[in-house]
Design a protein around this motif. Sequence first.
Motif, PDB file in Angstrom:
ATOM      1  N   GLY A  27     -15.008  -8.053  -0.791  1.00  0.00           N
ATOM      2  CA  GLY A  27     -15.868  -6.920  -0.459  1.00  0.00           C
ATOM      3  C   GLY A  27     -16.836  -7.250   0.658  1.00  0.00           C
ATOM      4  N   ALA A  28     -17.412  -8.441   0.611  1.00  0.00           N
ATOM      5  CA  ALA A  28     -18.364  -8.846   1.650  1.00  0.00           C
ATOM      6  C   ALA A  28     -17.674  -8.987   3.010  1.00  0.00           C
ATOM      7  CB  ALA A  28     -19.043 -10.157   1.257  1.00  0.00           C
ATOM      8  N   ALA A  29     -16.480  -9.574   3.016  1.00  0.00           N
ATOM      9  CA  ALA A  29     -15.745  -9.716   4.273  1.00  0.00           C
ATOM     10  C   ALA A  29     -15.362  -8.349   4.831  1.00  0.00           C
ATOM     11  CB  ALA A  29     -14.492 -10.570   4.054  1.00  0.00           C
ATOM     12  N   GLY A  30     -14.915  -7.462   3.958  1.00  0.00           N
ATOM     13  CA  GLY A  30     -14.574  -6.110   4.398  1.00  0.00           C
ATOM     14  C   GLY A  30     -15.783  -5.352   4.907  1.00  0.00           C
ATOM     15  N   LEU A  31     -16.926  -5.557   4.257  1.00  0.00           N
ATOM     16  CA  LEU A  31     -18.167  -4.921   4.691  1.00  0.00           C
ATOM     17  C   LEU A  31     -18.553  -5.408   6.086  1.00  0.00           C
ATOM     18  CD1 LEU A  31     -20.702  -3.189   4.061  1.00  0.00           C
ATOM     19  CD2 LEU A  31     -21.715  -5.256   3.098  1.00  0.00           C
ATOM     20  N   ALA A  32     -18.447  -6.711   6.300  1.00  0.00           N
ATOM     21  CA  ALA A  32     -18.813  -7.269   7.608  1.00  0.00           C
ATOM     22  C   ALA A  32     -17.914  -6.715   8.716  1.00  0.00           C
ATOM     23  CB  ALA A  32     -18.723  -8.792   7.564  1.00  0.00           C
ATOM     24  N   VAL A  40     -19.550   4.662   7.618  1.00  0.00           N
ATOM     25  CA  VAL A  40     -18.294   4.997   6.944  1.00  0.00           C
ATOM     26  C   VAL A  40     -17.337   3.806   7.005  1.00  0.00           C
ATOM     27  CG1 VAL A  40     -16.288   6.532   6.982  1.00  0.00           C
ATOM     28  CG2 VAL A  40     -18.564   7.470   7.375  1.00  0.00           C
ATOM     29  N   GLY A  41     -17.282   3.143   8.135  1.00  0.00           N
ATOM     30  CA  GLY A  41     -16.443   1.956   8.267  1.00  0.00           C
ATOM     31  C   GLY A  41     -16.870   0.848   7.314  1.00  0.00           C
ATOM     32  N   ALA A  42     -18.187   0.688   7.140  1.00  0.00           N
ATOM     33  CA  ALA A  42     -18.695  -0.328   6.212  1.00  0.00           C
ATOM     34  C   ALA A  42     -18.269  -0.012   4.784  1.00  0.00           C
ATOM     35  CB  ALA A  42     -20.214  -0.420   6.321  1.00  0.00           C
ATOM     36  N   LEU A  43     -18.364   1.255   4.405  1.00  0.00           N
ATOM     37  CA  LEU A  43     -17.971   1.659   3.052  1.00  0.00           C
ATOM     38  C   LEU A  43     -16.476   1.437   2.834  1.00  0.00           C
ATOM     39  CD1 LEU A  43     -18.662   2.984   0.345  1.00  0.00           C
ATOM     40  CD2 LEU A  43     -18.167   5.181   1.413  1.00  0.00           C
ATOM     41  N   LEU A  44     -15.682   1.877   3.790  1.00  0.00           N
ATOM     42  CA  LEU A  44     -14.234   1.699   3.668  1.00  0.00           C
ATOM     43  C   LEU A  44     -13.842   0.223   3.712  1.00  0.00           C
ATOM     44  CD1 LEU A  44     -12.943   4.640   5.884  1.00  0.00           C
ATOM     45  CD2 LEU A  44     -12.975   4.493   3.390  1.00  0.00           C
ATOM     46  N   GLY A  45     -14.505  -0.550   4.564  1.00  0.00           N
ATOM     47  CA  GLY A  45     -14.218  -1.980   4.648  1.00  0.00           C
ATOM     48  C   GLY A  45     -14.559  -2.700   3.362  1.00  0.00           C
ATOM     49  N   PHE A  46     -15.732  -2.378   2.786  1.00  0.00           N
ATOM     50  CA  PHE A  46     -16.127  -3.004   1.527  1.00  0.00           C
ATOM     51  C   PHE A  46     -15.136  -2.647   0.425  1.00  0.00           C
ATOM     52  CE2 PHE A  46     -18.225  -2.743  -2.592  1.00  0.00           C
ATOM     53  CZ  PHE A  46     -18.639  -4.044  -2.734  1.00  0.00           C
ATOM     54  N   THR A  47     -14.753  -1.381   0.346  1.00  0.00           N
ATOM     55  CA  THR A  47     -13.825  -0.937  -0.691  1.00  0.00           C
ATOM     56  C   THR A  47     -12.476  -1.624  -0.558  1.00  0.00           C
ATOM     57  OG1 THR A  47     -14.937   1.207  -0.748  1.00  0.00           O
ATOM     58  CG2 THR A  47     -12.742   1.091  -1.726  1.00  0.00           C
ATOM     59  N   ALA A  48     -11.933  -1.655   0.655  1.00  0.00           N
ATOM     60  CA  ALA A  48     -10.630  -2.296   0.870  1.00  0.00           C
ATOM     61  C   ALA A  48     -10.692  -3.793   0.570  1.00  0.00           C
ATOM     62  CB  ALA A  48     -10.164  -2.059   2.300  1.00  0.00           C
ATOM     63  N   GLY A  49     -11.757  -4.455   1.017  1.00  0.00           N
ATOM     64  CA  GLY A  49     -11.896  -5.883   0.754  1.00  0.00           C
ATOM     65  C   GLY A  49     -12.025  -6.198  -0.725  1.00  0.00           C
ATOM     66  N   LEU A  52      -8.570  -5.812  -2.404  1.00  0.00           N
ATOM     67  CA  LEU A  52      -7.696  -6.957  -2.130  1.00  0.00           C
ATOM     68  C   LEU A  52      -8.136  -8.197  -2.909  1.00  0.00           C
ATOM     69  CD1 LEU A  52      -7.073  -6.532   1.697  1.00  0.00           C
ATOM     70  CD2 LEU A  52      -5.434  -6.195  -0.162  1.00  0.00           C
ATOM     71  N   GLY A  53      -9.451  -8.426  -2.949  1.00  0.00           N
ATOM     72  CA  GLY A  53      -9.966  -9.561  -3.710  1.00  0.00           C
ATOM     73  C   GLY A  53      -9.672  -9.426  -5.191  1.00  0.00           C
ATOM     74  N   ASN A  54      -9.802  -8.216  -5.710  1.00  0.00           N
ATOM     75  CA  ASN A  54      -9.529  -7.972  -7.127  1.00  0.00           C
ATOM     76  C   ASN A  54      -8.052  -8.198  -7.441  1.00  0.00           C
ATOM     77  OD1 ASN A  54      -9.091  -6.827  -9.696  1.00  0.00           O
ATOM     78  ND2 ASN A  54     -10.928  -5.589  -9.465  1.00  0.00           N
ATOM     79  N   ALA A  55      -7.162  -7.813  -6.534  1.00  0.00           N
ATOM     80  CA  ALA A  55      -5.730  -8.033  -6.752  1.00  0.00           C
ATOM     81  C   ALA A  55      -5.419  -9.528  -6.835  1.00  0.00           C
ATOM     82  CB  ALA A  55      -4.925  -7.383  -5.634  1.00  0.00           C
ATOM     83  N   ALA A  56      -6.040 -10.320  -5.968  1.00  0.00           N
ATOM     84  CA  ALA A  56      -5.827 -11.773  -6.007  1.00  0.00           C
ATOM     85  C   ALA A  56      -6.368 -12.358  -7.309  1.00  0.00           C
ATOM     86  CB  ALA A  56      -6.511 -12.426  -4.810  1.00  0.00           C
TER      87      ALA A  56
END
Length: 128
Positions: A27-32, A40-49, A52-56
Amino acid sequence: MARRTDGELEVLDAHVRGTGAATVGGGAAGLALGLLGGPVGALLGFTAGALLGNAAEQHNLEAGGEALITLSVRVPDGGAMLVLYLHERHPEPAARHGASVERLSAGELDAEVEALKRRSDADGPDGE
């Protein structure tokens, strides 16, 4: 793990070191990265990150469950087993408390898990 005298297995307590780290880190990497796209990009980046982290992390937890299932056959009725993942320099401290100690390397445990998976796949979904 403990097995009651009627044969039912119970996992009494479990702790997984580092739980949540992959989700938060993703989440932090996606946020950055998402900050480049504005709020909006920060929100989407955090969510996507975070996803992905949760899947791992979920994959790692499932692997731990497979190991416990594999080791559960060693627990006798009315008995218990303490499962530890550790690096030890000398085996004497663990063995001096009167309980039996069995050591498996990570490779040996992985081989047992894979053998159990192969037997399960060969038996089919209904165990036949």
